[in-house]
Design a protein around this motif. Structure first.
Motif, PDB file in Angstrom:
ATOM      1  N   CYS A   7      -1.603   6.142  -2.388  1.00  0.00           N
ATOM      2  CA  CYS A   7      -0.231   6.177  -2.803  1.00  0.00           C
ATOM      3  C   CYS A   7       0.872   6.989  -2.475  1.00  0.00           C
ATOM      4  CB  CYS A   7       0.071   5.466  -4.382  1.00  0.00           C
ATOM      5  SG  CYS A   7       1.842   5.307  -4.525  1.00  0.00           S
ATOM      6  N   CYS A  10       3.530   8.308  -4.935  1.00  0.00           N
ATOM      7  CA  CYS A  10       3.182   9.292  -6.539  1.00  0.00           C
ATOM      8  C   CYS A  10       1.880  10.447  -6.266  1.00  0.00           C
ATOM      9  CB  CYS A  10       2.667   8.313  -7.548  1.00  0.00           C
ATOM     10  SG  CYS A  10       1.346   7.371  -7.800  1.00  0.00           S
ATOM     11  N   CYS A  21      -0.169   0.080  -6.782  1.00  0.00           N
ATOM     12  CA  CYS A  21      -0.301   1.670  -8.001  1.00  0.00           C
ATOM     13  C   CYS A  21       0.669   0.764  -8.828  1.00  0.00           C
ATOM     14  CB  CYS A  21       0.305   2.954  -6.591  1.00  0.00           C
ATOM     15  SG  CYS A  21       0.863   3.362  -7.542  1.00  0.00           S
ATOM     16  N   ARG A  23       1.131   3.015 -11.820  1.00  0.00           N
ATOM     17  CA  ARG A  23       2.158   3.986 -12.115  1.00  0.00           C
ATOM     18  C   ARG A  23       3.328   3.914 -11.272  1.00  0.00           C
ATOM     19  NH1 ARG A  23      -0.370   9.752 -11.108  1.00  0.00           N
ATOM     20  NH2 ARG A  23       1.440  10.528 -11.855  1.00  0.00           N
ATOM     21  N   CYS A  24       3.128   3.561 -10.396  1.00  0.00           N
ATOM     22  CA  CYS A  24       4.905   3.326  -9.131  1.00  0.00           C
ATOM     23  C   CYS A  24       5.316   2.281  -8.705  1.00  0.00           C
ATOM     24  CB  CYS A  24       4.975   4.674  -8.377  1.00  0.00           C
ATOM     25  SG  CYS A  24       4.621   4.280  -6.632  1.00  0.00           S
TER      26      CYS A  24
HETATM   27 ZN   LIG Z   1       2.189   5.274  -7.044  1.00  0.00          ZN
END
Ligand SMILES: [Zn+2]
Length: 159
Positions: A7, A10, A21, A23-24
């Motif tokens: 990614c 992040c 992803c 997370r983001c």
């Molecule tokens: Zn990410």
């Protein structure tokens, strides 16, 4: 590990079959950022106009502010007449005339603030807090500035 996905946002590493992803919210295949933009409410120039329109809609409506400006000038003319009367000794005549001029001017400020031809009385009933602030500033700001200017000029004339 050459087909592992990375990614760009992040810098997390994922197996090759991962698409997004977690997370983001970046799409690891296309690289598109799917997360909602956090700076979406940046006002900018357009926001400023809307802000003015929200506070004093009359400023953006010539149908309102042209008569309001004329009324304001008329009000100041009447105030000036009252001051001249008062200074020439007719204080009891001058003060009511000046007060009438102030009311005319206050009415014009109401038109500017509301953007509608509201009567002074009903407008003061309907006003919200921010309207009051602008109204008081609009009515007494120029008057106070004029008084200070006169005091300044008078002070210099005496010397
Ligand atoms: Zn990410």
């Amino acid at each position: 590990m050459s087909d592992a996905r990375h990614c760009w946002k992040c810098h997390a590493d994922y197996p090759a079959e991962t698409v997004v992803c977690v997370r983001c919210g970046v799409n690891l295949v296309t690289g598109a950022d799917l997360a909602p933009k956090e700076d979406a409410e940046d006002p900018g120039p357009r926001g400023l106009v809307e802000h003015i329109a929200d506070l004093t809609p009359g400023l953006l409506r010539p149908v309102v502010w042209i008569p309001a400006l004329l009324l304001a000038l008329g009000g100041w003319g009447v105030i000036g007449l009252g001051v001249v009367l008062a200074q020439s000794g007719a204080v009891l005549s001058g003060l009511p005339v000046a007060a009438l001029g102030l009311i005319l001017y206050a009415q014009s400020v109401v038109w500017m603030i509301t953007g509608q031809f509201w009567l002074l009385h009903s407008a003061l009933v309907e006003f919200q807090g921010r309207h009051w602030t602008i109204f008081v500033l609009g009515v007494f700001g120029p008057g106070l500035a004029l008084l200070l200017a006169l005091k300044f000029l008078a002070g210099h004339a005496v010397e």
